[in-house]
Enzyme design. Structure first.
Site, short mmCIF file in Angstrom:
data_model
loop_
_atom_site.label_atom_id
_atom_site.label_comp_id
_atom_site.label_asym_id
_atom_site.label_seq_id
_atom_site.Cartn_x
_atom_site.Cartn_y
_atom_site.Cartn_z
CG ASP A 266 9.34 -0.54 -2.45
OD1 ASP A 266 8.28 -0.60 -1.81
OD2 ASP A 266 9.40 -0.63 -3.69
CG ASP A 305 5.29 1.05 -1.32
OD1 ASP A 305 4.33 0.28 -1.18
OD2 ASP A 305 5.77 1.33 -2.43
CG ASP A 309 8.17 -4.29 -3.50
OD1 ASP A 309 7.98 -5.03 -2.53
OD2 ASP A 309 7.41 -3.36 -3.82
NE ARG A 361 0.99 -6.88 -0.83
CZ ARG A 361 0.80 -5.75 -1.51
NH1 ARG A 361 1.84 -4.96 -1.74
NH2 ARG A 361 -0.39 -5.41 -1.93
#
Length: 487
Positions: A266, A305, A309, A361
């Site tokens: 990430d 990715d 997060d 997302r």
């Protein structure tokens, strides 16, 4: 003594100076202008290279060229620098053995020969600001490195310098100001990644607790880096462009939805950490966007990715005034339906963010008590790259409060195109919305999308809620880098 410059392996660090600006550290004397040669003598001495509060220090002997090449960096681009000689170099602690894969020998950062005066930074300096909004103001508040002393404030612009400072300071209060481009695959950190194992060993930027990591100006960039805030407390990341890293060896999974490419790394991950503020940054795939990736096994060989997060019980997090640009699966809050330990944690606020050409997302939530307000989303469901799929993912036991968010998404006709349960029907969460707009019309979540509104919590902090009609202009004016004053 030959004319070969004897540079030590000491990593160059940039040190803060008094606010009025000087061209070399206190106690040094000028020896050359940029492009000239500084005569150091037979004994190794500290020599600075820079101008106007921005300089690097190297330990050298003999003759040293006063150039970017000799000092390994350009501390002030576009300005003519100066060299100055300081005291005779003192001994340094033993060198830590390199890890696998091999790296150049690394010596812990050298303390400046003369400590700058201890004066409180000006109140206008964003590097000492505490979190002002959202969940990061709770649980005691988020101050990052605001308590750092004068010797724990760094100005740096290379991967090696960054890693040295993080290792030396640990969880002690510190402010790290990045400028220019810091590349984890740069020459000073071993060069381009040679294998999947090499990338895994060198890509991580692990921030300790009580840290402020902030960019100077509008062009501070992190490349080939995965910023990790794992198992620590009280961290601030501001005013940086984080280029989402590209996995050099993504793996094909034939069991994933009929076959998909899965990648690691990430841009930034908040893992099991508390009191974190992520503010006024840019996260982007550019220049290596998905348009440049090949199709293999009938699917795009995706090397990215997540951008950001939040998982594994992380708590008291605010994500504000950022630009998320050109990315597919942007943000997870909660990593899986099985992570039941996340329940009661994952308290996260997203506000004032600009989501520009993000496929999905923004965010996808499991378990968390997540507050979304005054965010601006724009994209197109027909775009060739990063085609919009959905914005808010209401996953298992999500508890989302959404207020006055604006979705300008070409081709979206209402709530069903914006809010989605990305998991199974039996594992939905709850979402309560008020005032949000889709292409100028009311989202109408309660009537147009079938989700529970029983979120079970109310917002515990005060906040300023803009009218939906004002969100687009406000976010476009305020989000992203270059909007903060960093001294």
């Amino acid at each position: 003594m030959t004319h070969r410059t004897l540079l030590s392996a000491t990593a160059a660090l940039l040190f803060s100076a008094p606010a009025w600006g000087v061209d070399w550290p206190a106690g040094y004397s000028k020896c050359a202008n940029e492009g000239q040669t500084c005569e150091v003598g037979s004994r190794a001495r500290n020599v600075s290279y820079g101008i106007k509060d921005k300089w690097v220090v190297r330990t050298v002997s003999g003759h040293v060229a006063c150039t970017n090449a000799a000092f390994g960096t350009d501390p002030f681009r576009g300005r003519v620098k100066k060299c100055a000689i300081g005291p005779v170099a003192t001994s340094t602690p033993p060198v830590t053995p390199p890890t696998t894969p091999p790296r150049p020998p690394v010596t812990p950062p050298v303390t400046p020969p003369v400590t700058p005066p201890v004066t409180p930074p000006p109140s206008s300096d964003a590097s000492v600001e505490s979190a002002r909004s959202g969940w990061a103001t709770q649980g005691g508040g988020t101050t990052g490195g605001a308590a750092a002393g004068a010797t724990a404030i760094y100005k740096i612009n290379s991967a090696r310098q960054l890693l040295d400072v993080l290792k030396a300071e640990g969880d002690k209060p510190k402010i790290i100001k990045l400028y220019g481009t810091v590349d984890m695959a740069g020459a000073d950190n071993g060069g381009p990644f040679r294998s999947a194992a090499d990338q895994k060993a060198r890509i991580a930027v692990k921030l300790g607790g009580n840290t402020t990591l902030i960019g100077l100006g509008a062009d501070a960039r992190l490349l080939n880096a995965s910023v990790s805030i794992k198992g620590v407390d009280n961290v601030i990341v501001r005013n940086l462009t984080i280029v989402n890293p590209c996995d050099i060896d993504p793996q094909w999974d034939s069991q994933d939805g009929g076959g998909n490419w899965n990648s690691e790394y990430d841009g930034l991950v908040i893992d099991g950490s508390t009191r974190v503020w992520v503010d006024h940054n840019v996260f982007t795939d550019a220049p290596q966007t998905d348009a440049a990736l090949p199709v293999v096994n009938g699917k795009l060989k995706q090397c990215h990715d997540g951008a950001l997060d939040v998982k594994n019980g992380a708590d008291y997090v605010t994500v504000s005034n950022n630009v998320f640009d050109q990315h597919s699966k942007n943000t997870l809050v909660g990593s899986s339906d099985n992570a039941t330990e996340d329940n009661g944690h994952l308290r996260v606020t997203f506000h004032g963010n600009h989501y520009l050409h993000i496929a999905s997302r923004t965010p996808r939530v499991r378990f968390g008590r997540v507050h979304l307000y005054n965010n601006f989303h724009e994209g197109s469901r027909e775009a060739q790259v990063y085609a919009h799929e959905y914005s808010i993912g209401v996953g298992y036991q999500a508890k989302i409060i959404s207020q006055n968010n604006v979705f300008d998404v070409a081709g979206a006709t209402g709530c069903a195109h914006i809010v989605k349960n990305p998991g199974s029907d039996g594992k939905a969460g709850a979402i309560l919305d008020s005032g949000s707009l889709v292409n100028g019309s009311a989202l109408n979540l309660s009537s147009a999308c079938r989700f529970s509104s029983a979120v079970g919590w109310t917002v515990p902090y005060s906040f300023t809620l803009l009218k939906a009609s004002d969100v687009k202009s406000a976010v476009q004016a305020q989000a992203g880098v270059g909007k903060l004053s960093v001294k």
